[in-house]
Design a protein around this motif. Structure first.
Motif, short mmCIF file in Angstrom:
data_model
loop_
_atom_site.label_atom_id
_atom_site.label_comp_id
_atom_site.label_asym_id
_atom_site.label_seq_id
_atom_site.Cartn_x
_atom_site.Cartn_y
_atom_site.Cartn_z
N ASP A 40 48.06 47.63 51.16
CA ASP A 40 47.38 46.46 51.71
C ASP A 40 47.36 46.53 53.24
O ASP A 40 48.36 46.89 53.86
CB ASP A 40 48.08 45.18 51.26
CG ASP A 40 48.05 45.02 49.75
OD1 ASP A 40 46.94 45.12 49.19
OD2 ASP A 40 49.11 44.82 49.15
N ARG A 43 50.05 44.66 46.26
CA ARG A 43 50.92 43.50 46.34
C ARG A 43 50.14 42.20 46.53
O ARG A 43 50.48 41.18 45.95
CB ARG A 43 51.91 43.67 47.50
CG ARG A 43 52.90 44.81 47.30
CD ARG A 43 53.91 44.49 46.22
NE ARG A 43 54.87 45.58 46.04
CZ ARG A 43 54.71 46.57 45.17
NH1 ARG A 43 53.63 46.60 44.40
NH2 ARG A 43 55.62 47.50 45.04
N THR A 44 49.10 42.24 47.34
CA THR A 44 48.31 41.03 47.61
C THR A 44 47.25 40.85 46.53
O THR A 44 46.89 41.80 45.81
CB THR A 44 47.64 41.12 48.98
OG1 THR A 44 46.68 42.19 48.97
CG2 THR A 44 48.66 41.38 50.07
N SER A 45 46.71 39.64 46.44
CA SER A 45 45.64 39.38 45.48
C SER A 45 44.42 40.22 45.80
O SER A 45 43.72 40.70 44.90
CB SER A 45 45.28 37.89 45.49
OG SER A 45 44.88 37.47 46.78
N GLU A 46 44.16 40.43 47.10
CA GLU A 46 43.03 41.25 47.50
C GLU A 46 43.19 42.68 47.00
O GLU A 46 42.27 43.27 46.43
CB GLU A 46 42.91 41.26 49.03
CG GLU A 46 41.87 42.22 49.58
CD GLU A 46 41.93 42.30 51.09
OE1 GLU A 46 41.36 43.27 51.64
OE2 GLU A 46 42.53 41.42 51.73
#
Length: 447
Positions: free
Chosen positions: A256, A141-144
């Motif tokens: 995440d 979900r996160t860019s990371e």
């Protein structure tokens, strides 16, 4: 497009055919695997039925519907198809006689094996690693998370470009048509290598950012949640901290990492960090790509190892998790084992678990039951053994003084014109952080 999958697993050499009733070698189209798994055996001797059950869960998580399975016994692997040609043809016949448009192998296939199987079966073939990578791609979900998943996928794809480009390479061998195919393949390789390099640089920046975050949290202890996927780590985080992380009875529900502060007994507080769940034969591409996330495990003060007490393979799940912890270099970090989902167990089974896992905390994260022992264990480990030390700290070192007030027990404190003289009880980790300011010690005092 809906994907209908045939699952292929392998019978370990240590099992007899009788132990695989319902999952014998041969062709069998069945809608679902049996609901009851046999009693625990050594991890290396998981039955094909158990492996198929986990593979079916992975396929379902990825969005595929299992319509059949094939269990194969073999002493050695074939460099051409992984299985023998006869079994490869049997798999092809099984696929052509059904609506299957996907075949999933519960192993790692080489690029050549995957290509050869797709040619003989006439349908898409993926291995266990590719299946797990696909699930991670859906969960990010996160860019990371997306960066790390893309890196893992490209590292997996790069060696397979050779296989996918064989037909193009053959074009380069004839007079008048030499070059274009091979050039296209090399261009694709260079693009992927450049993208991998760029992703690694971006992830390096992510690691720096996480290091800054950890530095801001260094005044408070960190507890990393580790465990087999679907063991209830995120549910426990929600129950302890009041967080509202989405949870579900599915594999890799959380990808995440999430950090939340929790209040323990007395004045003790800590940050609890939820991490991605582990699984047997976790792809090494993922471990390498997710270093930025997984280093939260290696740098934590305590590992809280969550085990699904209701799972018949709980001991093997424990061994898988501890193996990954060692690979991450966190084998020296203190571990507290927590048996979760005890609300699903009968009293007799609970008593047996207390013998099987002595000294562990047994809880129900979903219902918030029996947290007292867990909180007591965490508080005890965080306090540890305290040593009384005398420190002389320059007044300009406000961060060190704040650290001692936060993580130590300040007994006396005196300010002079240039420095602060303090008597503080510290544990081993705090002592190492302030050792340059120590000017005297006292006796060890366990708390």
């Amino acid at each position: 497009m809906k994907e209908y999958a045939i699952l292929v697993s392998f019978i370990p050499a240590g099992f007899s055919r009788e132990e695989h009733a319902g999952a014998r070698p041969g062709t069998s189209l069945i809608p679902a695997l049996p609901q009851k798994m046999p009693e625990s055996k050594p991890f290396a001797l998981w039955s094909s039925e158990e492996c198929l059950r986990e593979l079916e869960q992975l396929a379902k998580t990825a969005g595929a519907q299992s319509i059949g399975n094939l269990s194969i016994r073999q002493k050695r692997t074939s460099p051409h198809f992984y299985v023998g040609r006869g079994k490869a043809e049997e798999i092809a016949a099984l696929a052509s006689g059904s609506e299957a448009n996907l075949i999933i192998f519960d192993c790692d296939l080489s690029p050549a094996q995957q290509r050869n199987l797709e040619e003989i079966c006439g349908t898409k073939v993926i291995d266990r690693t590719q299946l797990i990578l696909d699930i991670f791609a859906k969960r990010a979900r996160t860019s990371e998370g997306k960066l790390q998943v893309e890196l893992a996928q490209l590292m997996y794809l790069l060696p397979r470009l050779t296989g996918k480009g064989i037909e193009l390479s053959r074009l380069a061998g004839g007079i008048g048509i030499r070059g274009p195919g091979e050039r296209k393949l090399e261009v694709d390789r260079r693009k992927i290598r450049r993208r991998i390099t760029k992703l690694k640089e971006e992830i390096k920046e992510v690691r720096k950012h996480r290091a800054v975050q950890r530095k801001g949290r260094q005044r408070i202890a960190s507890i990393a949640l580790v465990g087999y996927t679907n063991s209830g780590k995120s549910t426990l985080l929600n129950s302890l901290t009041g967080a509202k992380i989405a949870v579900g009875d599915k594999l890799f529900s959380t990808l995440d990492p999430t950090a939340r502060k929790v209040k323990l007994s007395g004045n003790t507080s800590a940050v609890i960090i939820d991490t991605v769940g582990f699984i047997r034969e976790l792809p090494h591409h993922l471990i390498a790509a997710f270093k930025a996330t997984l280093e939260e495990v290696s740098l934590a003060d305590i590992l809280l190892h969550i085990i699904d007490a209701n799972h018949p393979r709980r001991r093997e799940h424990r061994d898988v998790v501890l193996k990954v912890v060692r690979e991450l270099g966190a084998e020296k970090t203190p571990v507290i084992t927590v048996l979760n989902k005890i609300d699903k167990l009968a009293q007799e089974e609970k008593e047996r678990l207390s013998v099987e896992f002595p000294g562990c905390a047994a809880i129900s994260a979903l219902h918030g039951e029996d947290f007292e022992d867990l909180i007591a264990l965490l508080s005890k480990h965080l306090r540890g053994e305290r040593e009384k030390v005398k420190l002389r700290i320059p007044q300009g070192k406000a961060d060190i003084i704040a650290l001692l007030h936060s993580k130590g027990h300040v007994l006396n404190e005196k300010y002079t014109s240039r420095e602060v003289i303090m008597d503080v009880e510290v544990n081993g980790k705090l002592r190492a952080a302030v050792k340059e300011f120590i000017h005297g010690t006292g006796a060890m005092r366990p708390l």
